[in-house]
Design a protein around this motif. Sequence first.
Motif, short mmCIF file in Angstrom:
data_model
loop_
_atom_site.label_atom_id
_atom_site.label_comp_id
_atom_site.label_asym_id
_atom_site.label_seq_id
_atom_site.Cartn_x
_atom_site.Cartn_y
_atom_site.Cartn_z
N ASN A 159 7.08 22.94 -19.62
CA ASN A 159 6.91 24.38 -19.40
C ASN A 159 6.72 24.66 -17.91
O ASN A 159 5.86 24.08 -17.25
CB ASN A 159 5.73 24.91 -20.21
N VAL A 160 7.55 25.55 -17.40
CA VAL A 160 7.41 25.99 -16.00
C VAL A 160 6.99 27.45 -16.07
O VAL A 160 7.80 28.37 -15.95
CB VAL A 160 8.72 25.81 -15.22
N ASP A 161 5.71 27.67 -16.27
CA ASP A 161 5.17 29.02 -16.49
C ASP A 161 3.95 29.23 -15.62
O ASP A 161 3.58 28.38 -14.79
CB ASP A 161 4.85 29.23 -17.97
N GLY A 162 3.28 30.35 -15.82
CA GLY A 162 2.12 30.69 -14.99
C GLY A 162 1.02 29.66 -15.07
O GLY A 162 0.46 29.25 -14.04
N TYR A 163 0.69 29.23 -16.29
CA TYR A 163 -0.39 28.27 -16.45
C TYR A 163 -0.07 26.93 -15.80
O TYR A 163 -0.87 26.38 -15.04
CB TYR A 163 -0.69 28.05 -17.93
N ARG A 164 1.13 26.39 -16.07
CA ARG A 164 1.50 25.09 -15.53
C ARG A 164 1.53 25.12 -14.00
O ARG A 164 1.06 24.20 -13.33
CB ARG A 164 2.86 24.69 -16.10
N MET A 165 2.11 26.18 -13.44
CA MET A 165 2.20 26.27 -11.98
C MET A 165 0.82 26.43 -11.36
O MET A 165 0.53 25.84 -10.31
CB MET A 165 3.13 27.41 -11.57
N TYR A 166 -0.04 27.22 -12.01
CA TYR A 166 -1.37 27.42 -11.46
C TYR A 166 -2.18 26.12 -11.48
O TYR A 166 -2.94 25.84 -10.54
CB TYR A 166 -2.11 28.51 -12.24
N GLN A 167 -2.01 25.32 -12.53
CA GLN A 167 -2.71 24.04 -12.59
C GLN A 167 -2.29 23.11 -11.46
O GLN A 167 -3.10 22.39 -10.89
CB GLN A 167 -2.46 23.36 -13.95
N ASP A 168 -1.00 23.15 -11.11
CA ASP A 168 -0.54 22.36 -9.98
C ASP A 168 -1.02 22.95 -8.66
O ASP A 168 -1.35 22.22 -7.72
CB ASP A 168 1.00 22.30 -9.97
N LEU A 169 -1.07 24.27 -8.60
CA LEU A 169 -1.43 24.94 -7.35
C LEU A 169 -2.92 24.85 -7.06
O LEU A 169 -3.32 24.52 -5.93
CB LEU A 169 -1.01 26.41 -7.43
N ALA A 170 -3.75 25.10 -8.06
CA ALA A 170 -5.19 25.18 -7.82
C ALA A 170 -5.99 24.14 -8.58
O ALA A 170 -7.16 23.91 -8.27
CB ALA A 170 -5.69 26.58 -8.21
N GLY A 171 -5.38 23.50 -9.55
CA GLY A 171 -6.12 22.56 -10.39
C GLY A 171 -6.00 21.13 -9.96
O GLY A 171 -6.53 20.23 -10.63
#
Length: 490
Positions: free
Chosen positions: A453-465
Motif C-alpha cells: 500500500n502506497v497511501d497516507g498511513y504507509r508514507m507517514y510511517q516512513d516519513l515520521a515513524g
Amino acid sequence: MSESNRNHMGSEFETEEERRARIRRKKRKKEQQRKKAMLLTTLLVVLAVVLIVLILIPKKKSDGDQKAASSSATSAASSAEGSQGASSSASQATQKTDMTTLLSNADRLAKMYDYDKAIEMLQSSPYASETEVKAMVSTYEADKAELKDYDHSKITHIFFHSLIVDNKIAFSSSNASNYNSVMTTIPEFKEILQEMYDKGYVLVTMHDICTFDESGALHKNPIMLPPGKIPFVISQDDVCYYEYMEGQGFATRFVIGDDGRPTLEYKDKNGKVTTGDYDLVPILDHFVDEHPDFSYKGSKAILAFTGYNGILGYRTDETYDPNSPAYNPEKYRNENIENDKAMVKKLTQALKEDGYEFASHSWGHIRTGDCTVERLKTDTDKWERNVEPLLPDPCPIMIYPFGSDIGNWHPYADDNEKFHILYDAGFRYYLTVDSAQYWLQYNSNYMRGGRRNVDGYRMYQDLAGGQNKLGDIIDVKKVFDPDRPTPVEQ
C-alpha cells in the motif's frame, strides 16, 4: 435599194435624224449587252460563292473540328501531364507521410520493448526495402539482443485506492480520517510515477508475469528488459465510486472523453461537472503517452471492482434494478440501469484495449479469510452475476479485501474449501496485502502475490515513524502531500 445596201451605205445617204436614231439603237444594244454581261458575271459569281459554300466551308469546318480536337487533345494531354505530375507529387507526399507514421508507430512499440512486433511491422510494410526502414530494423535487432529475462521472484506490486481530487473537501469530510489513512492524493500519485520512472521501473501486468494453458498449468512468461529496468505492477482497489464518497472530493464516474479514451467526471461543491484527469487511469495514460518506456508492451494497471454499488460510478447492481427480485427498496430505483450497463461494457472494453486488467475485490467487500464458506459462495455468485458480465472476458484475478487471504503463506491446502470456490469461479491469480518489497508464490495451477500500500498511513510511517518500507521505489519526503493532516492514524 435593198436593206443591206442601205445599211452599208447609211453613213453616206442617211439623214441627221436617222443617224441619231441609229446611234441610239446602237447605244441601247451595247447597254443591253453590258447588262447581260453583268448579269452573267453576277450569276457566275453567285454560282462560285455557292460552290465555295458547298465545297470549301465543310472542309473548313472539318479542319476546324480537327483543330479543335487537336487543341482539346493537346489541352487534355497537358492537363493529364499536369494531373499526373500533381498526382505523382501527392503520391510521393502521401508515401512520405505513411512511412513517417509507420516509423513512428514502430518506434513506440520498440520503446515499449516489443521489438518483435516493431520489426514485424516494418518488414511486412510496403516500405520494407527503404534504406531508413532497414536501418531501423537493424537497430531494433541490436537492441533486442541486449534484453535480459528478469527474475520473476523479484517483481514488486504497489496499490492505491481512489485518488483524492480536492484535498480540502476530503480532509474535512465526515470520512476524513479514513481518507487520510488509505487514500493517495493526485499530486502524490503523479510524483510517485515520476520517481519510479526515474529509477527505471516498468509497468507489467499479471499476464505478463505468467499465464495458464488449456490444462490449467502455470507458465512463467519471459519479461525481457534492458539492463537497469525493473518490472513492477500497479493495482487500484474499489474502482466503483461508492455512494458514500459523493460530494467528498473524489471523481464521480468514468466516461468516454473527447479523444475517445476513458476519463473521469468530477462534480465540484457548486455542482459543476467537468471531465479530466481526476483519477489513476487518465493520469497514468497521459504519463505513458509521454514516457512509453514506462510500459512493457502497453501494459497499464489492474482495476479491482466490488459490486454492491455497481462499478465505474454506475449503479449497475441488481439491487438497484426495480425489475429484479433482488431489488433493495432502501436503494434508489435506477430506471436507466440497462443503459448504464451498456455504457460500462463500452468502458471496460476500451480499458482492456488500453492495457488494463480487471480483478474481483469480492461483491460485498468482505473479509474472505474470516467469513464462512457459505458467505464466500454467496458473495462469489453475486459477483459473477452482477460484475463479470460487464467485463470483456472472464476475470481470473482475485484481490482480497483488507488483504484477508484464505490461507497462510504456505500454498493452499487441497482441503481448502474457499480456494476451491474461487478456483471453480475461474480465479488463477490471488493477491493480498504485504508490505514486503516483493512476495510471489508460483504453484502448478495458480499464483499468489503480495501488494504494498502506497497511501497516507504507509508514507507517514516512513516519513515520521522511522520506517523504510518504500525507500526502494520513492523518496517519501518528495512525495508526501503537505495538505495531509498529521499524524496519520491507521
